[in-house]
Design a protein around this motif. Structure first.
Motif, PDB file in Angstrom:
ATOM      1  N   GLY A 275       0.579  -0.889   0.239  1.00 40.81           N
ATOM      2  CA  GLY A 275      -0.464  -0.236   0.204  1.00 40.81           C
ATOM      3  C   GLY A 275       0.950   0.914  -0.123  1.00 40.81           C
ATOM      4  O   GLY A 275       1.815   1.696  -0.876  1.00 40.81           O
ATOM      5  N   GLY A 276       0.894   1.796   0.651  1.00 39.20           N
ATOM      6  CA  GLY A 276       0.916   3.647   0.958  1.00 39.20           C
ATOM      7  C   GLY A 276       2.030   3.146   2.208  1.00 39.20           C
ATOM      8  O   GLY A 276       2.418   4.431   1.972  1.00 39.20           O
ATOM      9  N   ALA A 277       3.442   2.372   2.202  1.00 42.34           N
ATOM     10  CA  ALA A 277       4.068   2.586   3.349  1.00 42.34           C
ATOM     11  C   ALA A 277       4.664   3.171   2.654  1.00 42.34           C
ATOM     12  O   ALA A 277       5.261   3.296   1.526  1.00 42.34           O
ATOM     13  CB  ALA A 277       5.073   1.604   3.536  1.00 42.34           C
ATOM     14  N   GLU A 278       5.590   4.568   3.589  1.00 44.31           N
ATOM     15  CA  GLU A 278       7.579   4.574   3.211  1.00 44.31           C
ATOM     16  C   GLU A 278       8.192   4.013   2.671  1.00 44.31           C
ATOM     17  O   GLU A 278       9.183   4.713   1.969  1.00 44.31           O
ATOM     18  CB  GLU A 278       6.828   5.715   4.413  1.00 44.31           C
ATOM     19  N   GLN A 279       8.302   2.874   3.002  1.00 43.90           N
ATOM     20  CA  GLN A 279       9.604   2.406   3.104  1.00 43.90           C
ATOM     21  C   GLN A 279       9.078   0.181   2.909  1.00 43.90           C
ATOM     22  O   GLN A 279       8.356  -0.033   3.985  1.00 43.90           O
ATOM     23  CB  GLN A 279      10.034   2.712   4.292  1.00 43.90           C
ATOM     24  N   VAL A 280       9.549   0.053   2.078  1.00 43.25           N
ATOM     25  CA  VAL A 280       9.266  -1.154   1.999  1.00 43.25           C
ATOM     26  C   VAL A 280      10.776  -2.377   2.011  1.00 43.25           C
ATOM     27  O   VAL A 280      11.267  -1.924   1.509  1.00 43.25           O
ATOM     28  CB  VAL A 280       9.066  -1.689   0.528  1.00 43.25           C
ATOM     29  N   ILE A 281      10.669  -3.111   3.409  1.00 43.02           N
ATOM     30  CA  ILE A 281      11.434  -3.574   3.654  1.00 43.02           C
ATOM     31  C   ILE A 281      11.316  -5.487   2.685  1.00 43.02           C
ATOM     32  O   ILE A 281      10.278  -6.102   3.556  1.00 43.02           O
ATOM     33  CB  ILE A 281      12.013  -3.613   4.942  1.00 43.02           C
TER      34      ILE A 281
END
Ligand SMILES: Cc1cc2nc3c(=O)[nH]c(=O)nc-3n(C[C@H](O)[C@H](O)[C@H](O)COP(=O)(O)OP(=O)(O)OC[C@H]3O[C@@H](n4cnc5c(N)ncnc54)[C@H](O)[C@@H]3O)c2cc1C
Length: 369
Positions: free
Chosen positions: A277-283
């Motif tokens: 979705g709109g997460a700032e960071q994707v780990i």
């Protein structure tokens, strides 16, 4: 004195094999270790990954070390140093987890004591070629006995996230944004949920399936002689299927994993979704690429020597040697993750020791030099 054997890959798998060879009586000058890194630290590749996910404790137990004999393990070491039986009591009920610092101190000590640095030469090996009298490694040699321990063939990132500026792999250094999506559901993902929550982030866990909960990365019976005998007796196709299933995500059970997540879920700071979705960071806690075809050295070895494969695995003998290229006069063995066909938990320190001991026995038993 010329080398009697060579190890390709100067990581933990190569180091464990080196310690077993030294224990079997070989001198440093009799072992050539070829590693692509400029430094000779056998834990270098591992250190970066463990530090990236802020790993504090090993997943393995007391016997998860690099020394050639299982005893004394890390629990004994810690108990003696601190003058406390605590680690031994925990170890007796399979609950001892050494700290990462304990493990790395042990690696440093064994590195000094074993003469490892004397044997390591820098160089990336592009080709293992079977020749009369053994194997040439990019024209070096021939070496009568070679153990290949190249580690995992690179980090895996889902294709649709690869070009996304928000994406970082869990095994690369990173901090945490305020809204974080963690993709994956294994040990690295579980560690990252806790890290990001502790850093005050809101976390979404992006997963396709529910993870299994088990202390070790492979079910405990598969570490036993009996479990292993059953595995070795399994025909090829179901054996590959079993290995595929074992590769599914898992992390240990326990309140220390569950409590912070449950608390955060109640506070609305943790939820499970199917999309970042709109997460700032994707780990991306999505582990490594899987299979010999992703490793140029192994792919070439298979192609040039017509080695047998099943799915993404090179078919190995039970002692982790390559049957077509191993006989009474020479040995080609694989260690670490490419040795899963012989030992399902090959990518653990215990698995590396399984391969290392068998390799050392063959080197010592071989009459010709
Ligand atoms: C975060 C993390 C935590 C882990 N925790 C545990 C744990 O608690 N207990 C446990 O038992 N296991 C653990 N493991 C699993 C395992 O111990 C590690 O994956 C370990 O690093 C594997 O060692 P390796 O030698 O196979 O690979 P690596 O350590 O990656 O070393 C391979 C080396 O070979 C070199 N190389 C590759 N190709 C070539 C070539 N062609 N020529 C020359 N050199 C080459 C690479 O540069 C590298 O230095 C963990 C793994 C990770 C990622």
């Amino acid at each position: 004195m010329s080398p009697r054997c060579a190890i390709v890959g100067a990581g933990l798998g190569g180091f464990v094999a080196y310690a077993a060879l030294r224990h079997a009586g070989l001198e440093p000058a009799e072992i050539a270790v070829l590693g692509e890194r400029p430094d000779a630290d056998p834990a270098a590749a591992w250190r970066v990954r463990a530090a990236a996910i802020r790993q504090q404790r090993m997943r393995s137990e007391s016997d998860g070390h690099c020394a050639p004999t299982s005893f004394p393990g890390l629990a004994v070491r810690e108990a003696v140093r601190n003058g406390s039986p605590g680690p031994l009591l925990l170890s007796a009920c399979d609950r001892y987890r050494p700290s990462v610092a304990e493990f790395l101190n042990h690696v440093d000590e064994l590195r000094d004591r074993s003469g490892w640095d004397e044997s390591v030469r820098q160089g990336r090996i592009e080709r293992v070629a079977a020749v009369a009298g053994g194997f040439e490694l990019d024209g070096r040699g021939p070496f009568r006995h070679v153990l290949v321990a190249p580690g995992h063939p690179g980090l895996a990132v889902p294709a649709k996230l690869a070009g996304d500026a928000r994406t970082v792999h869990a095994y690369e250094p990173h901090d945490y944004a305020a809204r974080v999506a963690v993709v994956g559901a294994g040990m690295a993902a579980a560690t990252e949920w806790l890290n990001a929550l502790a850093a005050g982030a809101e976390v979404v866990s992006v997963r396709r399936r529910e993870p299994a909960r088990r202390p070790l990365n492979v079910a405990r019976p598969l570490f036993s002689k009996r479990g292993l005998a059953g595995f070795h007796a399994t025909p090829r196709a179901p054996r590959a299927e079993l290995l595929r299933r074992l590769g599914a995500p898992s992390y240990p059970p326990g309140r220390s994993w569950d409590a912070p997540v449950e608390r955060a879920a109640r506070e609305g700071r943790f939820r499970v979704t199917a999309d970042p979705g709109g997460a700032e960071q994707v780990i991306c806690a999505t582990g490594f690429r899987r299979g010999f075809e992703h490793d140029p050295l192994l792919r070439r070895l298979v192609g040039e020597h017509g080695l047998e494969t099943e799915g993404r695995w090179i078919v190995l003998a039970d002692d982790s040697t390559v049957p077509r290229l191993t006989d009474g006069t020479r040995t080609l063995a694989l260690a670490g993750v490419p040795a899963q066909w012989a030992y399902p938990a090959a990518d653990t320190l215990v698995g590396m020791k399984y391969v290392a001991r068998r390799f050392a026995r063959r080197v010592v038993a071989c009459p010709t030099r």
